[in-house]
Scaffold this active site. Structure first.
Site, short mmCIF file in Angstrom:
data_model
loop_
_atom_site.label_atom_id
_atom_site.label_comp_id
_atom_site.label_asym_id
_atom_site.label_seq_id
_atom_site.Cartn_x
_atom_site.Cartn_y
_atom_site.Cartn_z
N ASP A 17 0.83 -1.21 0.00
CA ASP A 17 0.00 0.00 0.00
C ASP A 17 0.86 1.26 0.00
O ASP A 17 1.92 1.29 0.63
CB ASP A 17 -0.91 -0.02 1.24
CG ASP A 17 -2.02 1.00 1.14
OD1 ASP A 17 -2.29 1.50 0.02
OD2 ASP A 17 -2.63 1.32 2.17
N GLY A 20 0.02 5.29 -4.55
CA GLY A 20 -0.64 6.52 -4.99
C GLY A 20 -0.10 7.73 -4.25
O GLY A 20 0.23 8.76 -4.86
N HIS A 34 2.62 3.22 -9.12
CA HIS A 34 2.48 1.77 -9.33
C HIS A 34 3.70 1.20 -10.06
O HIS A 34 4.15 0.10 -9.76
CB HIS A 34 1.18 1.48 -10.10
CG HIS A 34 -0.05 1.87 -9.34
ND1 HIS A 34 -0.25 1.55 -8.02
CD2 HIS A 34 -1.16 2.58 -9.71
CE1 HIS A 34 -1.42 2.03 -7.61
NE2 HIS A 34 -1.98 2.67 -8.62
N ASN A 65 -10.94 -2.67 -6.12
CA ASN A 65 -10.15 -1.67 -6.87
C ASN A 65 -10.76 -1.33 -8.23
O ASN A 65 -10.37 -0.34 -8.86
CB ASN A 65 -8.70 -2.13 -7.05
CG ASN A 65 -7.87 -2.04 -5.78
OD1 ASN A 65 -6.91 -2.80 -5.59
ND2 ASN A 65 -8.21 -1.12 -4.88
C1 FPP Z 1 -2.09 0.12 -3.24
O1 FPP Z 1 -1.59 1.44 -3.19
C2 FPP Z 1 -1.49 -0.56 -4.36
C3 FPP Z 1 -2.17 -1.06 -5.40
C4 FPP Z 1 -3.64 -0.97 -5.52
C5 FPP Z 1 -1.45 -1.68 -6.52
C6 FPP Z 1 -0.32 -2.60 -6.14
C7 FPP Z 1 0.47 -2.78 -7.34
C8 FPP Z 1 1.81 -2.79 -7.40
C9 FPP Z 1 2.71 -2.76 -6.25
C10 FPP Z 1 2.40 -2.81 -8.77
C11 FPP Z 1 3.15 -4.03 -9.07
C12 FPP Z 1 2.35 -5.26 -9.17
C13 FPP Z 1 2.56 -6.20 -10.11
C14 FPP Z 1 1.85 -7.49 -9.99
C15 FPP Z 1 3.47 -6.01 -11.24
P1 FPP Z 1 -2.59 2.63 -3.37
O2 FPP Z 1 -2.67 2.96 -4.82
O3 FPP Z 1 -3.90 2.32 -2.72
O4 FPP Z 1 -1.82 3.76 -2.62
P2 FPP Z 1 -2.46 4.92 -1.74
O5 FPP Z 1 -3.05 4.26 -0.52
O6 FPP Z 1 -1.27 5.76 -1.42
O7 FPP Z 1 -3.47 5.63 -2.58
#
Ligand code: FPP
Length: 225
Positions: A17, A20, A34, A65
């Site tokens: 997490d 973003g 990402h 998501n």
């Molecule tokens: C959560 O952070 C993360 C995700 C929804 C995506 C996870 C994906 C990766 C780590 C990319 C690599 C994966 C693969 C399989 C190649 P968030 O976007 O919710 O972050 P935030 O809480 O700061 O908004």
């Protein structure tokens, strides 16, 4: 049962997490976060394999998501496709078996093909089993075992018990990830955003895990004499 300091968790699960926020802090689009997260993921996977983790399960995309803005969803799905195509050979060479858990029927055909091909190319891997959860819902997985699911959930099995659940990004919740499997998991939360994660954070989590007194409902060791 006190864990040995050298013993990593046999089954580590990670909620990656903070991508973003990492991007927003840099005035970059969330997709950049990402992409940075995917680079760190490679380091984490290889470090876990070197440390002797047997199973690593990563939460990449929850079924909730889909509610995110379409550009972010598309960027993520494209990133997964590229990642599986690009890294399957490297995983196979390292003896890492990759499987993807979660619903497949809502994924783009190109991603489904990339998943199938990466699973096929890595199926002989015995060093570590890497599972990536995409369009995954733990509640759907549990419902499926009760005969309440449909064939869309065929790639959403219940997994072996998780020993350590790590979540980056400062939140302290499970977000519909491995609810059944985490019945006796040790929980480790860190404020670091996923793209800033280092192998030192990982080793710190393993050291913390090694100090935990895992009793699985029994009495503490000192009381059993
Ligand atoms: C959560 O952070 C993360 C995700 C929804 C995506 C996870 C994906 C990766 C780590 C990319 C690599 C994966 C693969 C399989 C190649 P968030 O976007 O919710 O972050 P935030 O809480 O700061 O908004």
């Amino acid at each position: 049962m006190q864990q040995s300091a050298l013993q990593p968790p046999a089954h580590l699960a990670i909620i990656m997490d903070g991508n973003g926020r990492w991007a927003e802090q840099r005035d970059q689009p969330r997709a950049a976060g990402h992409r940075a997260g995917a680079r760190i993921m490679r380091d984490v996977v290889s470090h876990c394999a070197q440390r002797g983790v047997q199973q690593l399960t990563l939460y990449a995309f929850s079924s909730d998501n889909w509610k995110r803005p379409a550009p972010e969803v598309h960027a993520l799905l494209a990133l997964f496709t590229t990642h599986f195509r690009t890294h399957a050979t490297e995983l196979a060479r390292s003896g890492i078996r990759l499987t993807v858990i979660g619903r497949r029927d809502r994924l783009p055909l190109l991603l489904r093909a990339a998943i199938r091909e990466a699973e096929r190319r890595t199926e002989a891997g015995r060093t570590m089993h890497l599972r990536v959860a995409i369009d995954y819902s733990s509640r759907a997985a549990i419902a499926h075992t009760q005969g309440d699911g449909d064939t869309a959930a065929e790639h959403t099995p219940l997994l072996p018990a998780v020993d350590l659940l790590l979540r980056t990004g400062g939140e302290r919740r499970l977000s519909d990830f491995l609810l059944w499997e985490c019945a006796y998991a040790e929980l480790h939360f860190i404020d670091t955003l996923w793209p800033d994660m280092t192998v030192t954070h990982l080793d710190d989590a393993f050291a913390d895990f090694a100090r935990r007194d895992r009793r699985f409902g029994c009495l503490p060791d000192r009381a059993s004499a």
